[in-house]
Motif scaffolding. Structure first.
Motif, short mmCIF file in Angstrom:
data_model
loop_
_atom_site.label_atom_id
_atom_site.label_comp_id
_atom_site.label_asym_id
_atom_site.label_seq_id
_atom_site.Cartn_x
_atom_site.Cartn_y
_atom_site.Cartn_z
N ARG A 1 0.86 -1.18 -0.02
CA ARG A 1 0.13 -0.30 0.09
C ARG A 1 0.91 1.30 0.17
NH1 ARG A 1 -3.04 -2.91 3.87
NH2 ARG A 1 -2.06 -1.48 5.63
N VAL A 2 1.91 1.21 0.89
CA VAL A 2 2.84 2.37 0.80
C VAL A 2 3.43 2.77 -0.24
CG1 VAL A 2 4.70 3.39 2.21
CG2 VAL A 2 2.78 2.35 3.64
N ALA A 3 4.00 1.49 -0.96
CA ALA A 3 4.81 1.66 -2.02
C ALA A 3 3.89 2.12 -3.20
CB ALA A 3 5.40 0.23 -2.60
N GLY A 4 2.76 1.67 -3.32
CA GLY A 4 1.67 2.27 -4.58
C GLY A 4 1.49 3.68 -4.37
N TRP A 5 1.14 3.88 -3.28
CA TRP A 5 0.86 5.48 -2.93
C TRP A 5 2.06 6.01 -3.07
CZ3 TRP A 5 -3.76 7.61 -2.87
CH2 TRP A 5 -4.79 6.94 -2.41
N GLY A 6 3.41 5.83 -2.76
CA GLY A 6 4.54 6.82 -2.87
C GLY A 6 4.85 6.74 -4.34
N LEU A 7 4.82 5.55 -5.06
CA LEU A 7 5.24 5.94 -6.56
C LEU A 7 4.15 6.67 -7.21
CD1 LEU A 7 6.05 2.10 -7.13
CD2 LEU A 7 7.51 4.06 -7.15
N GLY A 8 2.56 6.51 -7.08
CA GLY A 8 1.89 7.52 -7.37
C GLY A 8 2.04 8.96 -7.19
N ALA A 9 2.40 9.19 -5.95
CA ALA A 9 2.72 10.60 -5.65
C ALA A 9 3.79 11.38 -6.28
CB ALA A 9 3.02 10.83 -4.05
N LEU A 10 4.84 10.12 -6.59
CA LEU A 10 6.30 10.73 -7.25
C LEU A 10 5.92 10.89 -8.64
CD1 LEU A 10 9.12 11.03 -7.31
CD2 LEU A 10 9.25 8.51 -7.94
N ALA A 11 5.04 10.05 -9.28
CA ALA A 11 4.72 10.31 -10.56
C ALA A 11 3.89 11.61 -10.78
CB ALA A 11 3.77 9.16 -11.34
N ALA A 12 2.79 11.58 -9.94
CA ALA A 12 2.04 13.14 -9.89
C ALA A 12 2.91 14.15 -9.70
CB ALA A 12 1.08 13.02 -8.85
N GLY A 13 3.93 14.49 -8.79
CA GLY A 13 4.83 15.50 -8.58
C GLY A 13 5.74 15.69 -9.73
N LEU A 14 6.15 14.44 -10.36
CA LEU A 14 7.00 14.83 -11.66
C LEU A 14 6.17 15.55 -12.79
CD1 LEU A 14 9.16 11.79 -11.91
CD2 LEU A 14 9.93 14.06 -11.01
N ALA A 15 5.01 14.83 -13.03
CA ALA A 15 4.08 15.54 -14.04
C ALA A 15 3.52 16.82 -13.55
CB ALA A 15 2.73 14.64 -13.95
N LEU A 16 3.44 17.29 -12.46
CA LEU A 16 3.30 18.86 -12.07
C LEU A 16 4.53 19.68 -12.38
CD1 LEU A 16 1.13 18.45 -8.77
CD2 LEU A 16 0.31 19.14 -11.12
#
Length: 504
Positions: free
Chosen positions: A229-244
C-alpha cells in the motif's frame, strides 16, 4: 550388498581454491559489468552528440550531470534492492529479477526510436542494478560464512577480477560497434551481454548451496500488505509530482539532475540516523562497528567522486585533447579507460595473494587511506596533462594511461576491501541492506561528481583536477592518522592490545 558404512559426501570442485559457487557469481557479475561499462563508455558521448549525428544534442555539462545521477541511481537503488532481499525475496531471487530488468533496459536503449526509449532504458537499468548489485556481493560473503577474514578478502578480490574482465570486454566491444554513429547497435550489444549473464546465472545457481535462498527477516503477511500500500501510494505521488513539475514549465534536465543529487546525499544520512536511533535488533557491538563504518563510507564517497570521472571528464579529455593514433589506427576514446580493466585483471590475483598472506597486518582503514591518496595523486597527474593541453594541442596517451594505472592500484586497495568490510561490519538484521549502503557511497560520490563538473565553466581544467586531488590526498592522510582508532571500533582486536600495537 552394502557395507553399512555411509559414503563420504562428494566434494564439489573448487574455483581457484574457493567454493564453486564463486564461479557462478563471478560469471554473472562479469557479464553484467560487460553491459554496464560497455554502455557507460559511450553514454556521455551519445548524450552530447548532435542530433544530426544520432545523439541527444545535450551540452557537455548537462550530459555529465545526467551521467552522474544515472550512475548514482544505479547504486542508490541498491539500498532498496538489499531491503527487498532481506524482507521479501531473498538474495538469490532478487539477483534473478534484477538481471532480467537490466536486460530489458538495455533492449529499450537499443530501439532506434528517439529519446523516450533511452530514458526508459536508463531507468530500467538503474532499477535492475539496484536489485542485483548488493545481493550478488552478499551472496559472495555467504559462501564464506564460516571462513576466515583473509580467505573472504581473497574471494572478493577474485570476484572483483570478474568485474573488471567484463568491463574490459564491454569497453572494447561496445565503443567499437558505435564507431560511425551506430549508437543503438552498440546498446544492443550490451543487451546481448546481459542475456548471457542471466543465462549463466540460471544454469549455475545449483552451485550456491543454500546461500541466499530465503530472506533473513521475511515480512509478515500484514507487513507485506502494508508495504504494498505504501509503495503504491508513494510511486503514485512521485509520478504526480513529476507531472506537475513538467506542466509548470520549470522542469529541465539540469534541475532534475540537481534534485536527484540532493536526494542521493540525503538518503545515506537518513539511513545512518535510522540505524543509530532505536534498537532495530542491532546489538551494542554491532552499533560500535557502524561508527567505524561511517568513517570508511565517507572515504569511499570521496574516492568514487574522483574515480568515476573516467566516464565523463576523462572520456571527454580523451576525445578532445588526446592523440588517439596508435600505429596508424585511431582508437575510440572509450578504449583508453580499458587500461584500468587490463591492469585489474593482471594485478587482482597478485593483490589477492598479497592480502591473503598479510592477513590483518594491512587493516581495512589503512587500505582505504592508501586508496584515497593514490586516487588523489592520479588527479595531480591529470592536472599536469590538462596544463600541457591548455593551448588546444593533443597530448600523448601516456598521460591518461598513467592516471588509470595509479587509480587501478588505489582501487585494488579500497574497493575489494570495501565489499569485504561491509559484509563483516553489517548488523545481522541488515546484512543485505548494508551491501546497498556500500553502494550508496558510490552513489554519493558519482552524483556530487556530476555536479562538481559544472565548475569547469568557471575554473580552468588544471585547477579543477588539482583541487579534487588535494581534497582526496588530505582525506587519505586524515584517515591514516585515525586508522588505529577506526580499527579498534571494528572490534578486530581487544582495545587494550591494540593500544600497545605498532602503528598500522
Amino acid at each position: 550388498m552394502t557395507s553399512g558404512l555411509s559414503e563420504p559426501p562428494v566434494r564439489e570442485r573448487e574455483f581457484f581454491g574457493h567454493p564453486r559457487g564463486l564461479a557462478t557469481l563471478f560469471g554473472t557479475e562479469m557479464w553484467e559489468r560487460f553491459s554496464y561499462y560497455g554502455m557507460r563508455a559511450i553514454l556521455v558521448l551519445y548524450l552530447s552528440a548532435p542530433q544530426v549525428r544520432g545523439g541527444m544534442g545535450l551540452s557537455e555539462t548537462t550530459a555529465v550531470g545526467v551521467y552522474g545521477v544515472y550512475i548514482a541511481s544505479v547504486y542508490l537503488l541498491a539500498l532498496a534492492g538489499g531491503w527487498l532481499a532481506d524482507r521479501l525475496f531473498g538474495p538469490r531471487r532478487t539477483v534473478l529479477y534484477g538481471a532480467s530488468v537490466i536486460m530489458a533496459g538495455h533492449l529499450s536503449m537499443a530501439v532506434p526510436a528517439g529519446g523516450t526509449f533511452v530514458w526508459l532504458g536508463l531507468v530500467l537499468i538503474a532499477l535492475g542494478s539496484g536489485m542485483l548489485k548488493p545481493n550478488i556481493a552478499a551472496l559472495v560473503g555467504e559462501l564464506y560464512r564460516h571462513g576466515d577474514d583473509a580467505r573472504r578478502d581473497s574471494g572478493y578480490t577474485l570476484f572483483y577480477m570478474g568485474i573488471n574482465l567484463g568491463a574490459f570486454v564491454g569497453i572494447m566491444v561496445v565503443p567499437w560497434l558505435q564507431t560511425g554513429g551506430h549508437w543503438h547497435l552498440a546498446f544492443g550489444a550490451a543487451a546481448a551481454g546481459m542475456a548471457v549473464g542471466l543465462t549463466q546465472y540460471v544454469l549455475g545457481r545449483r552451485h550456491l548451496g543454500g546461500a541466499g535462498e530465503e530472506p533473513d527477516h521475511r515480512l509478515t503477511p500484514e507487513e507485506e500488505r502494508r508495504f504494498k500500500r505504501v509503495a503504491g501510494w508513494g510511486l503514485g505521488a512521485l509520478a504526480a509530482g513529476l507531472a506537475l513539475w513538467a506542466l509548470s514549465g520549470t522542469f529541465t534536465v539540469d534541475r532534475f539532475a540537481l534534485a536527484l543529487t540532493v536526494v542521493t546525499a540525503a538518503v545515506p544520512l537518513a539511513y545512518f540516523v535510522f540505524l543509530f536511533r532505536g534498537s532495530h535488533e542491532i546489538t551494542p557491538e554491532e552499533r560500535t562497528r557502524l561508527v567505524a563504518y561511517v568513517w570508511l563510507f565517507l572515504a569511499a564517497a570521496l574516492f568514487w567522486l574522483i574515480y568515476d570521472q573516467a566516464g565523463s571528464a576523462l572520456l571527454l579529455f580523451a576525445k578532445k585533447n588526446t592523440d588517439l593514433d596508435i600505429l596508424g589506427y585511431t582508437i575510440p576514446p572509450g578504449w583508453v579507460a580499458n587500461s584500468n580493466s587490463i591492469a585489474i585483471v593482471v594485478l587482482a590475483p597478485v593483490f589477492a595473494d598479497l592480502f591473503l598472506k598479510a592477513g590483518d597486518r594491512i587493516t581495512a582503514p589503512v587500505k582505504f587511506a592508501v586508496g584515497l591518496v593514490l586516487v588523489g595523486l592520479s588527479f595531480v597527474v591529470m592536472s599536469m596533462a590538462a596544463s600541457v593541453a591548455s593551448d588546444g594541442s593533443r597530448v600523448s596517451i601516456l598521460w591518461l594511461l598513467s592516471v588509470y594505472m595509479i587509480q587501478t592500484i588505489g582501487e585494488l586497495f579500497l574497493s575489494p576491501a570495501g565489499l569485504s568490510v561491509t559484509n563483516k561490519l553489517s548488523p545481522r538484521a541488515f546484512e543485505n541492506q548494508m551491501m546497498g549502503v556500500w553502494y550508496l557511497a558510490i552513489a554519493v560520490g558519482d552524483s556530487v561528481g556530476g555536479q562538481v563538473y559544472r565548475l569547469t565553466t568557471v575554473v580552468p581544467m588544471p585547477v579543477y583536477y588539482l583541487a579534487l586531488a588535494l581534497a582526496a590526498v588530505a582525506g587519505g592522510l586524515l584517515l591514516l592518522a585515525f586508522a588505529r582508532r577506526v580499527h579498534a571500533l571494528m572490534a578486530d582486536r581487544p582495545a587494550a592490545r591494540l593500544a600497545g600495537a605498532p602503528p598500522a
